[in-house]
Design a protein around this motif. Sequence first.
Motif, mmCIF file in Angstrom:
data_model
loop_
_atom_site.group_PDB
_atom_site.id
_atom_site.type_symbol
_atom_site.label_atom_id
_atom_site.label_comp_id
_atom_site.label_asym_id
_atom_site.label_seq_id
_atom_site.Cartn_x
_atom_site.Cartn_y
_atom_site.Cartn_z
ATOM 1 N N LYS A 32 0.832 -1.212 0.000
ATOM 2 C CA LYS A 32 0.000 0.000 0.000
ATOM 3 C C LYS A 32 0.868 1.264 0.000
ATOM 4 O O LYS A 32 0.605 2.202 -0.753
ATOM 5 C CB LYS A 32 -0.919 0.016 1.236
ATOM 6 C CG LYS A 32 -2.029 -1.018 1.196
ATOM 7 C CD LYS A 32 -2.831 -0.932 2.486
ATOM 8 C CE LYS A 32 -3.944 -1.937 2.543
ATOM 9 N NZ LYS A 32 -4.653 -1.929 3.835
ATOM 10 N N VAL A 33 1.896 1.285 0.872
ATOM 11 C CA VAL A 33 2.750 2.471 0.965
ATOM 12 C C VAL A 33 3.531 2.660 -0.332
ATOM 13 O O VAL A 33 3.684 3.788 -0.818
ATOM 14 C CB VAL A 33 3.694 2.359 2.190
ATOM 15 C CG1 VAL A 33 4.723 3.480 2.185
ATOM 16 C CG2 VAL A 33 2.889 2.397 3.483
ATOM 17 N N PHE A 47 2.577 1.814 -3.299
ATOM 18 C CA PHE A 47 1.639 2.361 -4.294
ATOM 19 C C PHE A 47 1.430 3.859 -4.050
ATOM 20 O O PHE A 47 1.416 4.653 -4.995
ATOM 21 C CB PHE A 47 0.307 1.623 -4.213
ATOM 22 C CG PHE A 47 -0.701 2.083 -5.237
ATOM 23 C CD1 PHE A 47 -0.722 1.537 -6.500
ATOM 24 C CD2 PHE A 47 -1.623 3.081 -4.931
ATOM 25 C CE1 PHE A 47 -1.638 1.960 -7.451
ATOM 26 C CE2 PHE A 47 -2.542 3.513 -5.868
ATOM 27 C CZ PHE A 47 -2.550 2.951 -7.129
ATOM 28 N N ALA A 48 1.275 4.234 -2.760
ATOM 29 C CA ALA A 48 1.053 5.651 -2.428
ATOM 30 C C ALA A 48 2.246 6.490 -2.886
ATOM 31 O O ALA A 48 2.068 7.615 -3.371
ATOM 32 C CB ALA A 48 0.827 5.807 -0.929
#
Lengths: 151, 89
Positions: free
Chosen positions: B55-56, B58-59
């Motif tokens: 997730k990080v 991707f962010a």
Amino acid sequence: MLTMNAIAKPLSKALFDSDLIAVRLLLAIGEMCWAIMLFWPGDSFVRPTYTLMAAVAPETVWAVLFLLTSVCQISVVLFAAMHTLAGRIFATWNAALWVFSVVAMLVSVYPPPAAIGMEIAGMAGALWVWARPLFLRRWHRLCAGGYCVHT
Amino acid sequence: MFTPEEKAEILEAVRLMTSLQKAFPKNDLGDPDFDGHRIDHLRQRAANEKMEMYKVSFAKKVIAVATTFLVGLLASGFVSKLSALGVLP
């Protein structure tokens, strides 16, 4: 000092650990407004912004499409059908509708019309509603043994 | 020997332990699988960390793409304005 990690961590929470019901409701309102204004007496599609949309289908057809989409959007929220097959198919349709409408308006006139700022935001929202479950499903599969959601 | 109160306390503790053991699946020896439960939690923790990493990451990509896009757009607009004003050829 603001590091990339300091921004990326809260952003990842906002992107992945938030629910998208508010986005869906805003999309439903936007779609309903589109339907109302396209059904309104008078010919909206003579304006240059809608040249490409008019080439694809008459104004009333677009109005019906937006109206049906809005009703489906509200139904998906009310019946919590976001993760059903029908919900996923609808998310795909919804993203396609917004992407086509926005791109069609952007390529029809120059300079880009400032009034479609919220349509561009709506397109981003619809795309995220469609794409986020795909990312999460793929990452769940990649995580060892499928253990991911237990917190 | 135990007093009646102590006996009652011991019996209550045994009853609690028995019901606690029922919360665990049995291992291949037929005993409550405490160790398997611990390992399962370790796996879940590792998987959650991996998920967080995805997730990080991707962010970070989102930030990079958005920054590049905005800076590019603003820079091209700025150059166009300067050209229109005759500052740039």
